[in-house]
Design an enzyme around this catalytic site. Sequence first.
Site, mmCIF file in Angstrom:
data_model
loop_
_atom_site.group_PDB
_atom_site.id
_atom_site.type_symbol
_atom_site.label_atom_id
_atom_site.label_comp_id
_atom_site.label_asym_id
_atom_site.label_seq_id
_atom_site.Cartn_x
_atom_site.Cartn_y
_atom_site.Cartn_z
ATOM 1 N N TRP A 326 -0.019 -48.767 32.361
ATOM 2 C CA TRP A 326 -0.482 -47.827 31.341
ATOM 3 C C TRP A 326 0.336 -46.539 31.386
ATOM 4 C CZ3 TRP A 326 -2.237 -42.823 31.666
ATOM 5 C CH2 TRP A 326 -2.870 -42.301 30.547
ATOM 6 N N HIS A 327 0.773 -46.160 32.598
ATOM 7 C CA HIS A 327 1.477 -44.891 32.753
ATOM 8 C C HIS A 327 2.888 -44.911 32.168
ATOM 9 C CE1 HIS A 327 -1.790 -43.940 35.560
ATOM 10 N NE2 HIS A 327 -1.438 -42.678 35.398
ATOM 11 N N GLY A 328 3.478 -46.064 32.024
ATOM 12 C CA GLY A 328 4.811 -46.071 31.439
ATOM 13 C C GLY A 328 5.461 -47.439 31.461
#
Length: 469
Positions: A326-328
Amino acid sequence: MLFNSLEFFIFLPLVFVLYWFVTNKHLKLQNILLLIASYVFYGWWDYRFLSLIALSTVVDYFIGLSIYNSQNKIHRKYWLLISVLFNLGLLGFFKYYNFFIESWVDLLASLGYQLQSTWTLKVILPVGISFYTFQTMSYSIDIYRNKLNPTKDFIAFAAFVSFFPQLVAGPIERASNLLPQMLKKRQFDKSQSLAGIELIVWGMFKKVVIADSFAPIVNDIFSNYAGYSGGTLIMGALLFAFQIYCDFSGYSDIAIGTARLFGFDLMTNFNFPYFSKSIGEFWRKWHISLSTWFRDYLYIPLGGSKVGKLKGIRNVFAIFLVSGFWHGANWTFIAWGGIHALLFIPSFILGTNRKHLEENPLGKNWAFYIKDILKVLYTFSVVTIAWVFFRADTIRDAVSYIAHINSLSIDPLSFIMLSDILLIIALVVLDYLRYKKIKIHFLIWLLMVLAILGALNRDVQAEFIYFQF
């Protein structure tokens, strides 16, 4: 629009005055003002992406009504599926399309097939898309689960989706908390506003004085790690641990404080995570709005810990890996999530992952005081090592960075960082005072304001790290 910008310091008082002194007698007008202000705030970056927020708002508003009005269970599932696919489709295209194409090309290349990634696109990542898509998607899911009734007030719903304090970097609000506040009359509360101003000042101090001071040093060390000593690399990892904490929790504090100025209470997003005595406790206190989102909408639907140890371990890995992704769109984030899963699994197997649920950072009894400090230091140390993977450009860089920590020699850069160590000490002390709810003296607040003004006088306005997610 950045919180730490001149534009915001003009924008916020203007909206505040209009909100409480012009539209205060009409709830609908207040919500319309919030909606317009939120679109101006977001459009300051790139007005073209306002269409995505508007589209997401319209789709989930009508899908929520359709789910609620459908008597047939299959039809309800179809409507929910449309909402999930739409929101994940937006997120997947803008954030992950090129990642999957490039990963596929690299995989084929490793098998001997040389291809060019001609299918990649010059896609710009819309600011905050990971946050507002999760927010609207949870609205549809909660209606499907009969935990929430949809609203017929489109303006209130649109204001909920685009509420400017938390629009671009959270907290990821649930409709069950924020939407009812949009639907009821708000009264000006002086004490709530003063508490909001304190949070804004505290968040700005963490962001512009601490995080932005650490950023140039961290960038230099991680970009040129091969040329620095082990002592400096340790310092670089330590500074990044506090940089990302001050940057992201600083944003959350400003967002929550700004919301309070307008009569809203947002959920707590950080609860002093670096005082945690275990990885499980850390994740109950770090980015709470995201970790609880994955818990409620992924971990529990998969069966949580009630499906046996093996499937439970599978579920733990699923939630940590997805959280990392989700973060990248980079394998480093997946590796970061995997590391936390590995750190968490032993306590999960032993059934100790729910320890330290109390709201006390250190033991009350002196007999356990040193033991608790050691637990805090151990947890912080492993979290800091994992942050190296989060910060590095590639997994190879992260591994190489850690491998280069082979000596504790000190080079000249380490002496420059002594002032930053003093900032870390000041932060920890102030954080502890706030945790213990000990009133901070007026002079300290004044010093923080002066430090903020001095830091804002710098030429560079640094964006918040989580804008890229």
